[in-house]
Design an enzyme around this catalytic site. Sequence first.
Site, PDB file in Angstrom:
ATOM      1  N   THR A  94       0.867  -1.178   0.212  1.00 51.30           N
ATOM      2  CA  THR A  94       0.045   0.061  -0.099  1.00 51.30           C
ATOM      3  C   THR A  94       1.038   1.211  -0.067  1.00 51.30           C
ATOM      4  OG1 THR A  94      -0.087   0.273   2.538  1.00 51.30           O
ATOM      5  CG2 THR A  94      -1.463  -1.241   1.553  1.00 51.30           C
ATOM      6  N   ASP A  95       0.302   2.488  -0.037  1.00 52.46           N
ATOM      7  CA  ASP A  95       1.073   3.658   0.043  1.00 52.46           C
ATOM      8  C   ASP A  95       1.967   3.753   1.154  1.00 52.46           C
ATOM      9  OD1 ASP A  95       0.290   4.131  -2.658  1.00 52.46           O
ATOM     10  OD2 ASP A  95      -1.448   5.405  -2.011  1.00 52.46           O
ATOM     11  N   CYS A  96       1.323   3.562   2.366  1.00 56.13           N
ATOM     12  CA  CYS A  96       1.890   3.689   3.450  1.00 56.13           C
ATOM     13  C   CYS A  96       2.824   2.428   4.094  1.00 56.13           C
ATOM     14  CB  CYS A  96       0.837   3.998   4.893  1.00 56.13           C
ATOM     15  SG  CYS A  96      -0.372   2.971   4.648  1.00 56.13           S
ATOM     16  N   TYR A  97       2.480   1.253   3.254  1.00 60.24           N
ATOM     17  CA  TYR A  97       3.307   0.023   3.697  1.00 60.24           C
ATOM     18  C   TYR A  97       3.799  -0.583   2.447  1.00 60.24           C
ATOM     19  CZ  TYR A  97       1.332   0.160   8.164  1.00 60.24           C
ATOM     20  OH  TYR A  97       0.785   0.475   9.340  1.00 60.24           O
TER      21      TYR A  97
END
Length: 404
Positions: free
Chosen positions: A142-145
């Site tokens: 994901t964008d944050c992971y």
Amino acid sequence: MRTIPEINEKIRQQKAIVWTVEELKIRVQEIGVSQAFQEVDVICTGTFEPMESSGAMINLGHTDPPIKIRQCWLDGVPAYAGFGAVDLYIGATAMVDYQAVGEITESDNRQGNVNIERGGGHVIEDLIAGKPVTLKAIGQVTDCYPRASFDTSITRKTINQFYLYNPRNLYQNFIVGVNGGERPLYTYLGPLQPDLGNAVYSNPGAIAPLFNDPDLELIGIGSRIFLGGGIGYIAWEGTQHFPLQKRLANRTPIGPAATLALIGDAKTMSSQWVRGCYFNHYGPSLMLGVGIPFPVLDPKVIEHCAIGDQEIVAPVVDFSIPRRVRPTFGLVSYAQLKTGRMTIEGQSVRVAPLASLALSRKVAQELKTWIENGQFTLTEPVASLPKDRAFMAQDLWGSQMTLE
């Protein structure tokens, strides 16, 4: 009458009189209930037995770049990753994932390349012992992971949180398993030989914690206990908690009854009291030491703790009938079980315990030492454990039946 704060003050001053429950039973025979009440402040119980409904929560800490773990294996044993990004739960009975480690042959097992008898309980034991455990993780990008995978080795020192959370421990009573069929059976009680070739019981009997507090009057949610060599707490009622089980006149149940959910910091525990084990042709599990101290608040505490093995019974269950509710051969006392022989329909049957009676005694003795040295005080429960739970099960057709 006494109170827990009064007893704790004596513990802090190292003036409390503490007996194991076995010592109490002997002393009552010598001096009676009233005098025993005058002399003792705390009674320590203990058990060391398989408790397969156990497991550990682990927080790994964030990687750089961070990963949102969706699949994870610890030494090839799957850990549940359906929480936050790096929170895991590994169950004691989880087995080696063949897809994760590749095809396993008997030669691999014999040579020690992959141990097919290794499970979640063994991983938990190794982490408690300070040994390294390999970790393989697959992430959801994901964008944050942004990280997709991660391979490393972890120890209890390199992870953030590591605590046991066990949804069902400490059955108040259990069953005796036998096999009236024609072939060997491999069960959670171990091997049962055909034609009533042996019998196995799990609970250590009159020294077991909950036999000595039959109506759950001394413990509750928040009670401090000995768990795996460290300090733990009763977190909730256990799964399959069944306090409405039929009982004898002395209030002890005639079969599986109350259970407890337990929690404790695994980083403070000892692998002496938390051990992975394996039941042949059944699977891995966990041997666990648990001790519960009882405050002697009134003479009724002494009366309950004075029960002997001859005063408590367990049902003898035939595992050869492949049904949820199996027939029984009646009830047998723990005193008879501990002779190593019992009679079923005129046949002498050899009997063995699954719990370690010697280590159960050592748990109670260790807890006694902690309290005498002022290292362990008692807690008052913040809420009582429920006493009105019926145990419901569904058969294959969806109808419900109450098991009594």
